[in-house]
Each structure stands twice: as C-alpha cells, then as structure tokens.
Motif scaffolding. Sequence first.
Motif, short mmCIF file in Angstrom:
data_model
loop_
_atom_site.label_atom_id
_atom_site.label_comp_id
_atom_site.label_asym_id
_atom_site.label_seq_id
_atom_site.Cartn_x
_atom_site.Cartn_y
_atom_site.Cartn_z
N GLU A 69 -6.98 19.11 -19.99
CA GLU A 69 -6.15 18.30 -20.87
C GLU A 69 -6.95 17.16 -21.49
OE1 GLU A 69 -2.85 16.51 -18.94
OE2 GLU A 69 -1.59 16.58 -20.71
N GLU A 70 -7.93 16.60 -20.72
CA GLU A 70 -8.76 15.54 -21.26
C GLU A 70 -9.69 16.06 -22.34
OE1 GLU A 70 -10.79 13.83 -18.00
OE2 GLU A 70 -8.98 13.00 -17.05
N GLU A 71 -10.06 17.33 -22.26
CA GLU A 71 -10.99 17.89 -23.23
C GLU A 71 -10.34 18.19 -24.58
OE1 GLU A 71 -12.64 21.27 -21.35
OE2 GLU A 71 -14.06 20.14 -20.13
N ASN A 72 -9.01 17.99 -24.69
CA ASN A 72 -8.33 18.28 -25.95
C ASN A 72 -8.72 17.32 -27.07
OD1 ASN A 72 -6.94 20.51 -25.07
ND2 ASN A 72 -5.18 19.33 -24.37
N LYS A 73 -9.47 16.28 -26.73
CA LYS A 73 -9.93 15.38 -27.79
C LYS A 73 -11.02 16.01 -28.63
CE LYS A 73 -13.02 13.11 -24.46
NZ LYS A 73 -13.32 11.85 -23.78
N TYR A 74 -11.63 17.09 -28.16
CA TYR A 74 -12.67 17.78 -28.92
C TYR A 74 -12.01 18.74 -29.91
CZ TYR A 74 -15.48 15.99 -25.06
OH TYR A 74 -16.07 15.18 -24.14
N THR A 75 -12.61 18.84 -31.09
CA THR A 75 -12.02 19.70 -32.13
C THR A 75 -12.03 21.17 -31.72
OG1 THR A 75 -14.21 19.86 -33.19
CG2 THR A 75 -12.74 18.10 -33.93
N SER A 76 -13.05 21.59 -30.98
CA SER A 76 -13.08 22.99 -30.54
C SER A 76 -11.95 23.29 -29.58
CB SER A 76 -14.43 23.30 -29.88
OG SER A 76 -14.68 22.42 -28.80
#
Length: 631
Positions: A69-76
């Motif tokens: 969920e924290e990685e959702n800040k990345y566009t990929s």
Amino acid sequence: MELGRATLLKEQQLKDQFDNLEKHTQSGIEFVERYSKFVKERSDIEISYAKQIRNLSKKYQPKKNSREEEENKYTSCRAFLSTLNELNDYAGQHEVIAENLTSQIITELSRYLTELKAERKSHFHDGRKAQQQIESLWKQLESSKRRFERDCKEADRAQQYFERMDADINVTKADVEKARQQAQMRHQIAADSKTEYSNYLTKFNQEQNEHYYTLIPNIFQKLQEMEERRIERVGVSMKTYAEVDREVLPIVGKCLDGMTKAAESIEPKTDSKQVVESYKSGFEPPGDVEFEDYGPGQTMKRTVSETSLSNSRGEAKERPGGGKSKGKLWPFIKNKNKLMSLLTSPHQPPPAPPASSPPSPCAVPNDPQSPKQNKEPLSNRFNEFMASKPKMTCLRSLRRGGSGPEDFSHLPPEQRRKKLQAKIDDINKDIQKEMDQKDALTKMKGVYEKNPQMGDPASVDPRLVEMAMNIEKLQSEVQKFEGWLAEVEGRLPSRSDPPRRQSGLYESQNSNSTMVDNNCAQDRESPDGSYTEEQSSETQVKVAIANTPEFDDEFDDGDEETLPTIGTCKAVYSFEGHNEGTISVTEGELLFVIEQDKGDGWTRIRRNEEEEGYVPTSYVEVFLETNTKDS
C-alpha cells in the motif's frame, strides 16, 4: 382388385412418409436442445472465467497496512492498480455476456422447445387420426364388396336351380314356383348389395380424395411451416449469440484503453525521485581524513568509518541538555540496553538483601561477606551471546512499518523530519475539526439562550468543556512534535557548510585521555570498592561487533528465537533495578530463569517476551529444572 392394391400401396407409402417426418422433426428438436445446451455451457464458462478474473484482481490488490500500500505512490504501482481495476470491470463484462446468453437465448429456447413439442404432437395426432379414418372406410368398402359378391353368387345359384326345376317334368308346379320366388329374392338381395357397395365406394372415393388432396397436404404444410420456424428460430438465436458478444465490445475496448493509458502514465524519472525522497537520510557527507604523523611517545587516534552502521552523524556530539550520548551502534535494535544486558551483567556487585529478613538459602554463596569472586571475562559473555541468538528486530522489519518510538528517532534525520511534519499536519487537522465543532456548539448554545423552548443551554456545556480539553491536549501534542521537529531541523547539515570528518565514538572517548590510555581495556574502582571494565573497552567491543560480518547476518534474519527457560524463581525481596541491564521485581513475584549465576552474584530472569534482565541472586529463590541441574 387392381384399384384396391393401388390404394393399399398409397396408404403404405403415406405411412412411411409420416414415419420419416416424425424422425426428422424429432431430430430437429434434439438439435435445438443441443444448441441450447451449448449456449448454457458457454454461459457457465463465462461466469467461471469472470470469477477467476475477479479473484485474480482481488489477489493482487494491495493489502491494507502493508508495504504494497505504501508503494502506491510510485507511478508504476498506480498503473498496476489501475490495470487491476480495469481487469475487474473486464470481468464484469463477461458476467454481462453470461447474463444475456441466459436471458435472451437459453430461456427463450427452453420456452420455444415446449411449444414446439406440443405443436408437433398435435400435427402428428391429426395425421394419424386421418389415416385411421380412411382405413376404416376402406374396410367398410371391402366388406360391402365381399357381401355383394357373395349375394351375386347366391342369386346365380338360385337362378340355375330354378331353371333346372322348371325344365324337369317330374317336379310339381309348386316346387317350380317356390324355386322361382327363391331366385327372385336372391336377385333382389344381390341388387341391394350392389347398391350398398356402390354407395360405400362413392363415399370412400370422396373421403380418399379429401384425405390425399386436402387433409394430408394441410398436415404436411403445417409440419413444414413448423420446421421452417424452428430453423429460423435457431438462426435468430445464433445471431443473438454473436450480438451479445458485440454489445460488450465497446466497454471491453474502454477497459483495454484504460490499461493502455495506465501503462503510458508510468514515469520512471518521477518514481526514481520518489525513491530518493523516501530514503534521503539528510546525513552530511564525510570530509577528508587528516594525516596523522607518528612520533615517539605518541599514540595515533583510531577512527571509525562514517559509512558503516557503527556510527551515526552527530550521535557522539554533546546534547543541549548536557552530557554526552552514546553512539547509535545498532539502528536495527529497538532497545539498545537490551543488547548490552545480553553482553555483560551489571557493572555493580549485587546489593545485600535487607537485614530485616532472613537470607535466602540460595543466596549464601553470594553473601556480601563471602570472598569476592572473579568476574567472568567480557569475551566469554560475548561468545555466549553469539550462541544464544536472542530475539531482536531487524532493519527490514522497521522499514516495513514496524513499531518505533513516538519521536521517530529510529529514522534518519530527513525521514524523521518528514514523519514529524506529517504528524503535525494530522494533529492540526484534528484541532481544526474540534474547533469547528466547538464553534457549532457555541452557536447552538446561543440559539438556546435566545429561544429556551428549543433546548437547554446548560446541556451543551459538558460537551464544550470536553472539546476544550481535547483541543488543549492536541495543542500540547503539536508543541511536543514541533519541538522534536525543531531539534531535527537544527541538526540537519546546511548544504553550504564544508564537509567535516569526525571520529565518531572514539573521538569522544579520546577527549577523556586521563581515563583511557593506549586504547586498551583497563579496570577502575567503583564507589563500593569493586572493579569493573572500562567503558571504552566496552565501546570497542560494540564497534567490533558492528564490524563483524557474521554478526550483521545474524540480525538480518529478522525475529529469532529467545533464550530457553531453565527454571523459575520467586522474589524473596523487592529490588529496584536502576542500573543498566537490571530489572525491577516485587516481593513474592514469580519469574522465569534464563541464565544461572555465573559467580558474579547476578541471575538473569525474564518476566515476558519484552522484559528481561539481571537481579541479585540473594534476592530470589531459584527452582531449576531437573535436566538443568543434571547438566
């Protein structure tokens, strides 16, 4: 006779045609049933496929409170999430296909099959009824024909008998008259049979003509029309089958366009910048190492590389509150005191038990009046610690969002500043929300004061007091976090400052040159007359541990097993554990023993998974397990 045989042949051929038509129409019904079954299986496949697609999309959705969920800040990652959402909509279109196939084809064909079977049954029933009727007329005609033939033969025999009697001179006139009357009667009967036969023949011919030219053609025409409708209905169903797929193609195309758009929205540079912002520590880069010349009677200072985990920027400096803090040796251990309690027992000798109570039986060997026993070397403690593999938290668990201190001191300065700022923003939002509610209640109270019939103004006061206390509490929280934020911002290096290299822990130790000489471990006397190892030696062991690759690997394994319990103990006296590595106990408390007294007068105990430490052996009564005593 020839006419009779021709009629029988036609009847047989007609019967054969009915049998053929019956077989053909039955095969047509079976074909419709087979096609309906095919569509039903296709519908089941679409439902199953849509279910599997939905499960797949759900499986790869980011979990709450997780690293994904924290990685959702990345566009990929956001593009992948959009793809999963579009895939979920794509699965919905397959459910629409299954629903339309069921409602527009399967249900309609099922109802049509029921009607088709009833119509087919009615037509063949009419055909069989017409055949039975013509066969009945044919039997009547044959019967009248045979009777006419028999009566004619009897009339001929009666006529011949009359002629013989009339020619015979020996026969009386009465007998001749009787034979004549008999012959006339037989001729009359034959004439009546002929008339009846003629009537039956006329009727049969009429019925046969109507049967072959009206009834049967009509039945065959109805069967033909029924068959044509069946074939046409199958064609319409096949067309509907294709249209059902074509109707969802625009939405499916939009789903695919959404996936393409999500893929095109990926920005590698933006993601790389996000990574830099996420993991930027804020530490100042180290400066050049100064050259130190060697001279007689001089000792060269030993420094620690600032690129290792054994030294953090600014940790060895003096804090504003006075005193020097210890270096941040283990950034991946939540409790630094716990590590040192594993390495060494407390520096101070155990205190004597209270004089008012009788001594514990197990405390006799370690009585203060007994001879002082030698302390176990620190290296043995370190080896024992390495073999025990205590349970600790690794750096990866902290990075995954594990529990940390409230001031985020376990994070690098830049990351700590971001966390503190985010926390302050959240608390300010809560303060604004409370203030808005307070203003609303204040206005409501004013309305109640002007119009008492609407409500009691005093009923709002408790809520206003509660909100005021909440706001005050939140404001104190903001001040606390702002203080931490100011501390962090004051410690962050300025980009314009020239890089400086510091010697870390050893530089702070070298300032106390009167205590440490030649960087070796020395003994000094404690206030009570006992001797403990020099702190600089202990710090050197810490740095040595930090620079040991095997030791780093031990902590990379994450949570490891705790020391096993070897017995239990009961606190005979209360003990306040103020020193590092000790634990407080109360009189009568039951605890677990995890390490026996090594001769220094201390026993290591555990209260729970997070609380363990040393207590004086004379303060507890130890009950070791049988296998431990034997060993």
